[in-house]
Motif scaffolding. Sequence first.
Motif, PDB file in Angstrom:
ATOM      1  N   TYR A  76     -44.607 -13.475 -87.240  1.00 22.26           N
ATOM      2  CA  TYR A  76     -45.445 -12.564 -86.485  1.00 22.26           C
ATOM      3  C   TYR A  76     -45.445 -13.521 -85.083  1.00 22.26           C
ATOM      4  O   TYR A  76     -45.939 -14.666 -85.192  1.00 22.26           O
ATOM      5  CB  TYR A  76     -46.769 -12.072 -86.807  1.00 22.26           C
ATOM      6  CG  TYR A  76     -47.730 -11.218 -85.980  1.00 22.26           C
ATOM      7  CD1 TYR A  76     -47.028  -9.983 -85.666  1.00 22.26           C
ATOM      8  CD2 TYR A  76     -48.558 -11.574 -85.330  1.00 22.26           C
ATOM      9  CE1 TYR A  76     -47.653  -9.072 -84.824  1.00 22.26           C
ATOM     10  CE2 TYR A  76     -49.525 -10.651 -84.493  1.00 22.26           C
ATOM     11  CZ  TYR A  76     -49.044  -9.447 -84.302  1.00 22.26           C
ATOM     12  OH  TYR A  76     -49.326  -8.612 -83.623  1.00 22.26           O
TER      13      TYR A  76
ATOM     14  N   LEU B 284     -54.094  -5.057 -98.912  1.00 17.85           N
ATOM     15  CA  LEU B 284     -53.166  -4.561 -98.428  1.00 17.85           C
ATOM     16  C   LEU B 284     -52.258  -3.600 -99.173  1.00 17.85           C
ATOM     17  O   LEU B 284     -52.196  -4.191-100.323  1.00 17.85           O
ATOM     18  CB  LEU B 284     -52.258  -5.641 -97.600  1.00 17.85           C
ATOM     19  CG  LEU B 284     -53.148  -6.639 -96.505  1.00 17.85           C
ATOM     20  CD1 LEU B 284     -52.364  -7.635 -96.007  1.00 17.85           C
ATOM     21  CD2 LEU B 284     -53.854  -5.848 -95.462  1.00 17.85           C
TER      22      LEU B 284
ATOM     23  N   SER C 111     -41.676  -2.031 -94.921  1.00 19.86           N
ATOM     24  CA  SER C 111     -40.967  -3.212 -94.961  1.00 19.86           C
ATOM     25  C   SER C 111     -39.775  -3.331 -93.852  1.00 19.86           C
ATOM     26  O   SER C 111     -39.364  -2.067 -93.248  1.00 19.86           O
ATOM     27  CB  SER C 111     -39.803  -3.728 -96.039  1.00 19.86           C
ATOM     28  OG  SER C 111     -39.217  -2.573 -96.409  1.00 19.86           O
TER      29      SER C 111
ATOM     30  N   LEU D 178     -46.196 -11.488 -95.597  1.00 22.08           N
ATOM     31  CA  LEU D 178     -46.433 -11.308 -94.155  1.00 22.08           C
ATOM     32  C   LEU D 178     -45.454 -12.254 -93.346  1.00 22.08           C
ATOM     33  O   LEU D 178     -45.987 -13.316 -92.871  1.00 22.08           O
ATOM     34  CB  LEU D 178     -47.739 -11.740 -93.957  1.00 22.08           C
ATOM     35  CG  LEU D 178     -49.065 -10.877 -94.402  1.00 22.08           C
ATOM     36  CD1 LEU D 178     -50.571 -11.327 -94.086  1.00 22.08           C
ATOM     37  CD2 LEU D 178     -48.823  -9.556 -94.290  1.00 22.08           C
TER      38      LEU D 178
ATOM     39  N   HIS E  54     -47.272  -5.584 -86.198  1.00 21.49           N
ATOM     40  CA  HIS E  54     -47.739  -6.193 -87.200  1.00 21.49           C
ATOM     41  C   HIS E  54     -47.806  -5.456 -88.725  1.00 21.49           C
ATOM     42  O   HIS E  54     -48.086  -6.035 -89.519  1.00 21.49           O
ATOM     43  CB  HIS E  54     -49.202  -6.388 -86.828  1.00 21.49           C
ATOM     44  CG  HIS E  54     -49.896  -5.086 -86.389  1.00 21.49           C
ATOM     45  ND1 HIS E  54     -49.871  -4.611 -85.280  1.00 21.49           N
ATOM     46  CD2 HIS E  54     -50.970  -4.293 -87.272  1.00 21.49           C
ATOM     47  CE1 HIS E  54     -50.672  -3.380 -85.519  1.00 21.49           C
ATOM     48  NE2 HIS E  54     -51.190  -3.514 -86.617  1.00 21.49           N
ATOM     49  N   ARG E  55     -47.041  -4.199 -88.670  1.00 22.22           N
ATOM     50  CA  ARG E  55     -47.266  -3.256 -89.778  1.00 22.22           C
ATOM     51  C   ARG E  55     -46.091  -3.722 -90.549  1.00 22.22           C
ATOM     52  O   ARG E  55     -45.921  -2.984 -91.572  1.00 22.22           O
ATOM     53  CB  ARG E  55     -47.270  -1.880 -89.501  1.00 22.22           C
ATOM     54  CG  ARG E  55     -49.064  -1.842 -88.902  1.00 22.22           C
ATOM     55  CD  ARG E  55     -49.260   0.004 -88.571  1.00 22.22           C
ATOM     56  NE  ARG E  55     -50.513   0.026 -87.859  1.00 22.22           N
ATOM     57  CZ  ARG E  55     -50.744   0.941 -86.835  1.00 22.22           C
ATOM     58  NH1 ARG E  55     -49.741   1.805 -86.473  1.00 22.22           N
ATOM     59  NH2 ARG E  55     -51.974   1.008 -86.163  1.00 22.22           N
ATOM     60  N   ILE E  56     -45.165  -4.258 -89.918  1.00 21.87           N
ATOM     61  CA  ILE E  56     -43.958  -4.645 -90.805  1.00 21.87           C
ATOM     62  C   ILE E  56     -43.854  -5.790 -91.525  1.00 21.87           C
ATOM     63  O   ILE E  56     -44.277  -6.855 -90.832  1.00 21.87           O
ATOM     64  CB  ILE E  56     -42.552  -4.508 -89.617  1.00 21.87           C
ATOM     65  CG1 ILE E  56     -42.760  -3.472 -88.962  1.00 21.87           C
ATOM     66  CG2 ILE E  56     -41.314  -4.636 -90.482  1.00 21.87           C
ATOM     67  CD1 ILE E  56     -42.599  -1.826 -89.640  1.00 21.87           C
ATOM     68  N   ILE E  57     -43.609  -5.631 -92.721  1.00 23.20           N
ATOM     69  CA  ILE E  57     -43.819  -6.782 -93.774  1.00 23.20           C
ATOM     70  C   ILE E  57     -42.306  -7.122 -94.603  1.00 23.20           C
ATOM     71  O   ILE E  57     -41.587  -6.244 -94.456  1.00 23.20           O
ATOM     72  CB  ILE E  57     -45.134  -6.634 -94.497  1.00 23.20           C
ATOM     73  CG1 ILE E  57     -44.688  -5.437 -95.555  1.00 23.20           C
ATOM     74  CG2 ILE E  57     -46.239  -6.911 -93.654  1.00 23.20           C
ATOM     75  CD1 ILE E  57     -45.928  -5.393 -96.556  1.00 23.20           C
TER      76      ILE E  57
ATOM     77  N   LYS F 162     -51.794 -11.274 -87.774  1.00 21.41           N
ATOM     78  CA  LYS F 162     -51.082 -10.284 -88.337  1.00 21.41           C
ATOM     79  C   LYS F 162     -51.881  -9.874 -89.623  1.00 21.41           C
ATOM     80  O   LYS F 162     -52.424  -8.739 -89.655  1.00 21.41           O
ATOM     81  CB  LYS F 162     -49.601 -10.782 -88.848  1.00 21.41           C
ATOM     82  CG  LYS F 162     -48.938  -9.589 -89.470  1.00 21.41           C
ATOM     83  CD  LYS F 162     -47.386  -9.876 -89.838  1.00 21.41           C
ATOM     84  CE  LYS F 162     -46.836  -8.725 -90.354  1.00 21.41           C
ATOM     85  NZ  LYS F 162     -45.358  -9.269 -90.329  1.00 21.41           N
TER      86      LYS F 162
ATOM     87  N   THR G  69     -51.338   1.484 -92.732  1.00 19.19           N
ATOM     88  CA  THR G  69     -50.169   1.383 -93.809  1.00 19.19           C
ATOM     89  C   THR G  69     -49.169   0.183 -93.176  1.00 19.19           C
ATOM     90  O   THR G  69     -49.347  -0.326 -92.269  1.00 19.19           O
ATOM     91  CB  THR G  69     -49.273   2.660 -93.780  1.00 19.19           C
ATOM     92  OG1 THR G  69     -48.785   2.900 -92.665  1.00 19.19           O
ATOM     93  CG2 THR G  69     -50.403   3.666 -94.291  1.00 19.19           C
ATOM     94  N   THR G  70     -48.174  -0.281 -94.278  1.00 14.72           N
ATOM     95  CA  THR G  70     -47.347  -1.058 -93.901  1.00 14.72           C
ATOM     96  C   THR G  70     -45.951  -0.442 -94.336  1.00 14.72           C
ATOM     97  O   THR G  70     -45.803   0.393 -95.159  1.00 14.72           O
ATOM     98  CB  THR G  70     -47.540  -2.451 -94.538  1.00 14.72           C
ATOM     99  OG1 THR G  70     -47.585  -2.402 -95.931  1.00 14.72           O
ATOM    100  CG2 THR G  70     -48.828  -3.068 -94.127  1.00 14.72           C
TER     101      THR G  70
ATOM    102  N   LEU H   1     -54.008  -6.303 -90.206  1.00 19.32           N
ATOM    103  CA  LEU H   1     -53.605  -5.552 -91.291  1.00 19.32           C
ATOM    104  C   LEU H   1     -55.059  -5.344 -91.952  1.00 19.32           C
ATOM    105  O   LEU H   1     -55.402  -4.031 -92.474  1.00 19.32           O
ATOM    106  CB  LEU H   1     -52.719  -5.722 -91.989  1.00 19.32           C
ATOM    107  CG  LEU H   1     -51.164  -5.860 -91.597  1.00 19.32           C
ATOM    108  CD1 LEU H   1     -50.302  -6.772 -92.413  1.00 19.32           C
ATOM    109  CD2 LEU H   1     -50.694  -4.603 -91.346  1.00 19.32           C
TER     110      LEU H   1
END
Length: 160
Positions: free
Chosen positions: A136, A157, A91, A133, A124-127, A143, A88-89, A147
Amino acid sequence: MTTTIFDSPLGQVRVTGDNNGVSRISCTDVSSDEPVSTALPEPVEQAVAQLMDYFGGSRQTFDFLLNPAGTPFQQSVWKALLDVPYGTTLSYLALSRRLGDEKAIRAVAAANGKNPLWIVVPCHRIIGSDGSLTGYAGGLWRKKWLLEHEQGGSGQLSLF
């Protein structure tokens, strides 16, 4: 502190730590002549084995001892990152809200960028809020790879 290096699909992974835990995990494109230890403390040995399992697709979580150095604020951000599930991601804004202050988004992003435990503390899951993306330290191509790897290589994604 003991350091070991191993090859991964993303370059050479460097793991540093001692019996108190792993303090740093990083990746580089550059081959290193840095001396590596053959006698590894248990947390470092576990980290290498678990990261290799992760790259092989058989591991989604990590359970070795962590010991990163950082400010109390950085530590709180890194702890919050551990709650972002595999595949998952989230923000930067949502992460800031989880930490109780959406106005701290820049500080949260800066702490995210200082994360010393690559992959294991999943920065890496933070966007971006728009799904981009953004930022990073290991390079956006890494990244994206991470993902996609966590999405089962589907290349699609999900934001949340």
